[in-house]
Every structure is written in structure tokens, then in C-alpha cells.
Design a protein around this motif. Sequence first.
Motif, PDB file in Angstrom:
ATOM      1  N   ASP A   9       0.943  -1.242   0.217  1.00 40.50           N
ATOM      2  CA  ASP A   9      -0.189   0.270  -0.285  1.00 40.50           C
ATOM      3  C   ASP A   9       1.371   1.080  -0.110  1.00 40.50           C
ATOM      4  OD1 ASP A   9      -1.874   1.745   0.386  1.00 40.50           O
ATOM      5  OD2 ASP A   9      -2.647   1.413   2.080  1.00 40.50           O
ATOM      6  N   ASP A  10       0.972   1.968  -1.343  1.00 42.77           N
ATOM      7  CA  ASP A  10       1.734   3.036  -1.102  1.00 42.77           C
ATOM      8  C   ASP A  10       1.179   4.249  -0.496  1.00 42.77           C
ATOM      9  OD1 ASP A  10       3.436   1.881  -2.712  1.00 42.77           O
ATOM     10  OD2 ASP A  10       1.915   2.608  -5.115  1.00 42.77           O
ATOM     11  N   LYS A  11       0.590   4.177   0.203  1.00 40.30           N
ATOM     12  CA  LYS A  11      -0.012   5.041   1.138  1.00 40.30           C
ATOM     13  C   LYS A  11       0.260   4.926   2.747  1.00 40.30           C
ATOM     14  CE  LYS A  11      -3.731   6.622  -1.869  1.00 40.30           C
ATOM     15  NZ  LYS A  11      -5.740   6.683  -2.779  1.00 40.30           N
ATOM     16  N   SER A  12       0.415   3.775   3.119  1.00 42.16           N
ATOM     17  CA  SER A  12       0.749   3.538   4.449  1.00 42.16           C
ATOM     18  C   SER A  12       1.174   4.189   4.752  1.00 42.16           C
ATOM     19  CB  SER A  12       0.931   1.846   3.984  1.00 42.16           C
ATOM     20  OG  SER A  12       2.559   1.508   4.051  1.00 42.16           O
ATOM     21  N   ILE A  13       1.981   3.691   5.966  1.00 42.90           N
ATOM     22  CA  ILE A  13       2.769   5.163   7.290  1.00 42.90           C
ATOM     23  C   ILE A  13       4.525   4.429   6.667  1.00 42.90           C
ATOM     24  CG2 ILE A  13       2.678   3.602   8.788  1.00 42.90           C
ATOM     25  CD1 ILE A  13       2.635   5.512  10.847  1.00 42.90           C
ATOM     26  N   MET A  14       4.444   3.203   6.074  1.00 38.86           N
ATOM     27  CA  MET A  14       5.927   2.460   6.318  1.00 38.86           C
ATOM     28  C   MET A  14       6.219   3.475   5.331  1.00 38.86           C
ATOM     29  SD  MET A  14       7.965   0.058   6.448  1.00 38.86           S
ATOM     30  CE  MET A  14       9.237  -0.642   5.604  1.00 38.86           C
ATOM     31  N   ASN A  15       5.917   4.112   4.234  1.00 35.33           N
ATOM     32  CA  ASN A  15       6.072   5.333   3.126  1.00 35.33           C
ATOM     33  C   ASN A  15       6.407   6.184   3.442  1.00 35.33           C
ATOM     34  OD1 ASN A  15       6.138   3.332   0.251  1.00 35.33           O
ATOM     35  ND2 ASN A  15       3.776   3.400   1.369  1.00 35.33           N
ATOM     36  N   LYS A  16       6.258   6.807   4.734  1.00 26.19           N
ATOM     37  CA  LYS A  16       6.796   7.683   5.885  1.00 26.19           C
ATOM     38  C   LYS A  16       8.526   7.622   5.966  1.00 26.19           C
ATOM     39  CE  LYS A  16       2.917   9.910   6.653  1.00 26.19           C
ATOM     40  NZ  LYS A  16       1.850  10.224   8.241  1.00 26.19           N
ATOM     41  N   PHE A  17       8.567   6.572   6.474  1.00 24.92           N
ATOM     42  CA  PHE A  17      10.154   5.841   6.998  1.00 24.92           C
ATOM     43  C   PHE A  17      10.481   5.144   5.754  1.00 24.92           C
ATOM     44  CE2 PHE A  17       6.979   5.333  10.283  1.00 24.92           C
ATOM     45  CZ  PHE A  17       7.351   6.381  11.245  1.00 24.92           C
ATOM     46  N   LEU A  18      10.413   5.477   4.216  1.00 32.20           N
ATOM     47  CA  LEU A  18      10.859   4.570   3.563  1.00 32.20           C
ATOM     48  C   LEU A  18      12.656   5.567   3.154  1.00 32.20           C
ATOM     49  CD1 LEU A  18      11.117   1.824   2.114  1.00 32.20           C
ATOM     50  CD2 LEU A  18       9.597   2.826   0.097  1.00 32.20           C
ATOM     51  N   PRO A  19      12.611   6.753   2.663  1.00 32.55           N
ATOM     52  CA  PRO A  19      13.984   7.094   2.789  1.00 32.55           C
ATOM     53  C   PRO A  19      14.594   7.429   3.511  1.00 32.55           C
ATOM     54  CG  PRO A  19      11.947   8.379   2.128  1.00 32.55           C
ATOM     55  CD  PRO A  19      10.983   6.983   3.021  1.00 32.55           C
ATOM     56  N   LYS A  20      13.850   7.017   4.514  1.00 31.95           N
ATOM     57  CA  LYS A  20      15.515   6.960   6.198  1.00 31.95           C
ATOM     58  C   LYS A  20      15.840   5.566   6.083  1.00 31.95           C
ATOM     59  CE  LYS A  20      13.496  10.443   9.720  1.00 31.95           C
ATOM     60  NZ  LYS A  20      13.184  10.430  10.849  1.00 31.95           N
ATOM     61  N   ILE A  21      15.275   4.629   5.371  1.00 30.89           N
ATOM     62  CA  ILE A  21      15.607   3.191   5.235  1.00 30.89           C
ATOM     63  C   ILE A  21      16.666   2.702   4.371  1.00 30.89           C
ATOM     64  CG2 ILE A  21      15.059   1.478   4.923  1.00 30.89           C
ATOM     65  CD1 ILE A  21      11.877   1.534   6.879  1.00 30.89           C
ATOM     66  N   GLN A  22      16.291   3.748   3.267  1.00 31.70           N
ATOM     67  CA  GLN A  22      16.955   3.584   1.485  1.00 31.70           C
ATOM     68  C   GLN A  22      17.829   4.479   2.048  1.00 31.70           C
ATOM     69  OE1 GLN A  22      14.460   5.448  -0.722  1.00 31.70           O
ATOM     70  NE2 GLN A  22      13.852   3.402  -1.637  1.00 31.70           N
ATOM     71  N   LYS A  23      18.710   5.392   3.380  1.00 27.59           N
ATOM     72  CA  LYS A  23      19.261   6.143   3.398  1.00 27.59           C
ATOM     73  C   LYS A  23      20.401   5.387   4.290  1.00 27.59           C
ATOM     74  CE  LYS A  23      21.300  10.636   4.754  1.00 27.59           C
ATOM     75  NZ  LYS A  23      22.228  10.718   3.942  1.00 27.59           N
ATOM     76  N   LYS A  24      19.900   4.452   5.071  1.00 26.12           N
ATOM     77  CA  LYS A  24      20.781   3.641   5.897  1.00 26.12           C
ATOM     78  C   LYS A  24      21.391   2.613   5.259  1.00 26.12           C
ATOM     79  CE  LYS A  24      19.824   5.347  10.710  1.00 26.12           C
ATOM     80  NZ  LYS A  24      20.889   5.168  11.584  1.00 26.12           N
TER      81      LYS A  24
END
Length: 544
Positions: A398-413
Amino acid sequence: MKTFKEYNFFNDKIAQALEDIGFESPTPIQEKVISYLLKKQKKDLIALSQTGTGKTAAFGLPIIQKINLNLRFPQALILCPTRELCIQITRDLCRFSKYISLIKIIPLYGGINIENQIQSLRKKTHIIIGTPGRILDLIKRKKLSLYDIKYLILDEADEMLNMGFKEELDSIIEKLPKKRQSLLFSATMSKCMNEIAHTYLIEPVEEITTGKRNVGADDVKHIYYIVDKTNQKYSTLKKILDINPDIYGIIFCKTRKETKKIADYLIRDGYNADAIYGDLSQSQRDSVMNRFRKKYLQLLVATDVASRGIDVNDITHVINYNIPNESEIYVHRSGRTGRAGNRGISICIIHSKETSFLKGFENKIGKSFKRILVPSVKEICEKKLMHFVEKIKKTSVDDKSIMNKFLPKIQKKLEFLNKEELIKRFYWIEFNRFFTAYSSNSNDLNFQNLFYSKKIFGGNNKKKFFSKFFLNIGAKDNLTKLGLINLINQAANNSHINIGNIEILSKFSFFEVEKRYQKKILVGMNKINNNHSYGRPISIEIKN
């Protein structure tokens, strides 16, 4: 195949209920029994049909149609062995009669407050479904009248006798009017069922049979695993579950104690399992069954008695952790899978001393069992990994899920990891516990010397029955006992081949098979010479 509408069996209210449920065409047992009963036949009836073919609808639908709604006292008594089956039959009959507002159907079984049931009986009642113990209790209290009973249905009466209800059945049936129609339903016609028919049914007795008598369902495959020691059964069970990650099944044990123990072990080891057995309260029992029906539970561990009444059509596997002593019980167990057009698998985990039971089962079901080797750690790991890959492929995010708010931080890590490293770490985190558990207990669980014992092939007689082979690959080629057994079975085209001693050394190996397979092994090994994973061509020869 004619539909219910084309047969025009039922009044509009029952027909509408069947349409709501999605019942379009009767099964063979339903077509024969419903036709018989609605023709106002008076003879008693024995109806035999495999488990899962719709026996409840076969007797329930015509009984509902024939009920006189103006009478106050019960006209039909349905006796069954367990609370679970009682509840299931009640649930089905209520669905069939949902548009008949005046009909009253009451379940009577132990484990709940009897006063509430007595209150229900003070009102108008048409159909009673009950277990023998509670029915007799209410009769003795003079709270249940059976004087107007016109129809007696004995569902799985053999199990009622096995559970020790003979005295209760005798007492209940003595209270019934002589002018009644008795119907006996079962999956098999055993000696016990013949005795019941002669004791409780009034001659002459008509018999309706669909399919072959006393056989298993056509859509069930029967397989078995042989273990060397009884204490290896649980390890084998876990491997069976791991090689079948999508399993939705029932595991049968003989005793309440073992049922609870196996369920506790499975829960401890991370499997989605629970148990159902006689000591559970009704609320606990209902909770477990509701979770299983809704597939919140993947595995149900049960005794034979507790499993009566489990009516789930899409069970994939039945596992006999303990095989039953009687073939009829095996028919009942295996009939829990392969229902409603689905395919199923019935599995037996046996010790080598129990193989004689399989012949009796084969004779009863009219099918052969196939031996399957306990899977290796490598096979299980590959299966679980590929299953996990498929789950990832089929997962929609689900692209609108709260998970996507954290995705940029995860990708950077994780940006310092390339795709290959990310996948490796991902799988290691997911499967490390599983790999560790198996690597610490990776012994081959397969029983190899099924017919090779000192009693049969002792001393010098061994040479009369077995040929010894030399194979030019060994432990340094990553050959294991299980791997060699797989090679032998592949070479023998999966015949029921009897394997003797196996000895795997560093660079070569020795093994024994029955002499009658000598040529087959030589030819077969040459055929698979280029289709194995041991790094160099196979060379095989007979050692005298």
C-alpha cells in the motif's frame, strides 16, 4: 448433473435457503437418500458414503420438509457422538431452515448448563440433535419427551459405541415409539455397524451406498514415512511441516495426553498450532475450532473422538502421528481431506514394526500407499526459501501506508549495500534461526534396513538375499546416506526397493540392495550418471 431446482425436491423456503448457501446439485448420497425419504418410504435405512459427501444435508433436508410445524413436541431425534458434531449438525440444519420461522431446532450436549437446555425444552420443539449422555440425563429428569418421535437418525453410531455409549443408546431407544423410521449413516460398514443395524433398526432394512463400500475418497493420496526409532517421530513431523509450508491440516494422536504434548511442542517451536481433546471446556473447544475454520490456525492436533464433527472442506493434509488400530478409523481420518472436489494428502508416520498395518489400510481404501523419504535439510531449506520468495513476489504494498514515510530513511541507512548483499542479509535474518535449528540436528531420520534384520537375513544367509555395490563417490563429494538412498530410489525408478547396509567413506561408498534389483540398479545408475550433483561421473560395480 441435475440441480436441486430440476429435482424439485423441496418447498420454496428450503429451495431459497439452498440457493443462498450455494448448493446447486445434490451429491450422489444426497440424491439417493432425499429421493427415498421424500417418497414417504417407511422402511429403515442404512446409508453409506465417504466422509465429506454431505450426509447431514442428505438426512437433514428431507426431515425439515416433513416436520409438522403445528405439533408441540419433538418429531425427529438425531444422535451423534460428540459436542462438536452436534453443534455442526445444528448449524447446518439452521442454515437449511433459515426461512422457516416457526421451526425449532435444539442442540443438547454436555459441558454446558443443563438448566438453559431445560428452559428451551419447555417451548415448542421440532428437531433435537444431541449426544447420548445428555439426552438420557434429560429423559431421566423427565424434561424430555420422545413420545412423538417419528424419525431417529444415528450419525456415526459406531463411534458412539466405541466411546462407551451402548447403555445410553439402549435406554434412549427403549423410550422411542415403535412406529418410527430409523436412519443409520456412516462412512464405512464395519462389523460394529452391522451389529448396530441389527440391534437398533427394525427389519426390513434398505441400504443405500454411493461409490464402493468402505473405500477412501478418490481425491486423497496416501503416503508414509518410516522412522528408525519412535522418539524420532516428532523430528520427522517437523520436517514434513517444513517441506509443506502451505499446509492446512489435522494431526491425529491416539491419546489426550499426547495430543496436548505434541501441540505444546509445535507451539514452542514456532508453528501455528493448537489442540482439541476431551478435557477442554466447551468455550475453549469453540475458540480453537473457530480459529481453525477461519484459518487463523494452520494446524489442529486432535484425537479421533474430538475430531468428530470437524466439517472443513479445504484441509490439505491429514497426518497420522499415531496410526489407528482399525482400518475404519483410518478411513474416517483420511476422509477429512480431499473433500468437495479438492485434492488432499493423508500421511502416516510409522515405525518399521508398524508396516503391517498399512496392508490392512490398503485393503480397506482400495489404494496403495507410497513411501516418501524424510526430506533432507537441504531440500527443506530450498523449499522454504523459494516459498518465501513467492510470498514476496505476490505481496502488494500500500503506497499510502505509514511505512512509506520511513522509506527514505531506510534507503539512506542501507545505501552502502548493493542488491546482492541486501538480499543475503535479508534472508539470513529471516532464516538464521531455522538454519541453526536444523544444523544442530541434521541426522538422517529414514529407516533404511526395513527387511534387513538378523532374524530374517542373519549370518551367512544375508548373501542369498542382498548384493553389495561399490560406488566411487563418498563423503568428500558431499554424499550423505539420504543422498545415496535418493540415488538408489532414482535408479530403481522409485520401486519399493529394500536397502541393506550403507557405508559412506571419504572417497567411495558401499551399499546393499536385494539381489532381485541388482540389474535394475546397475542400469539405472548408468542412466542418471549425467544427472546428479556430486561433481564427477558415477562408477558402480558389484562386490562379491
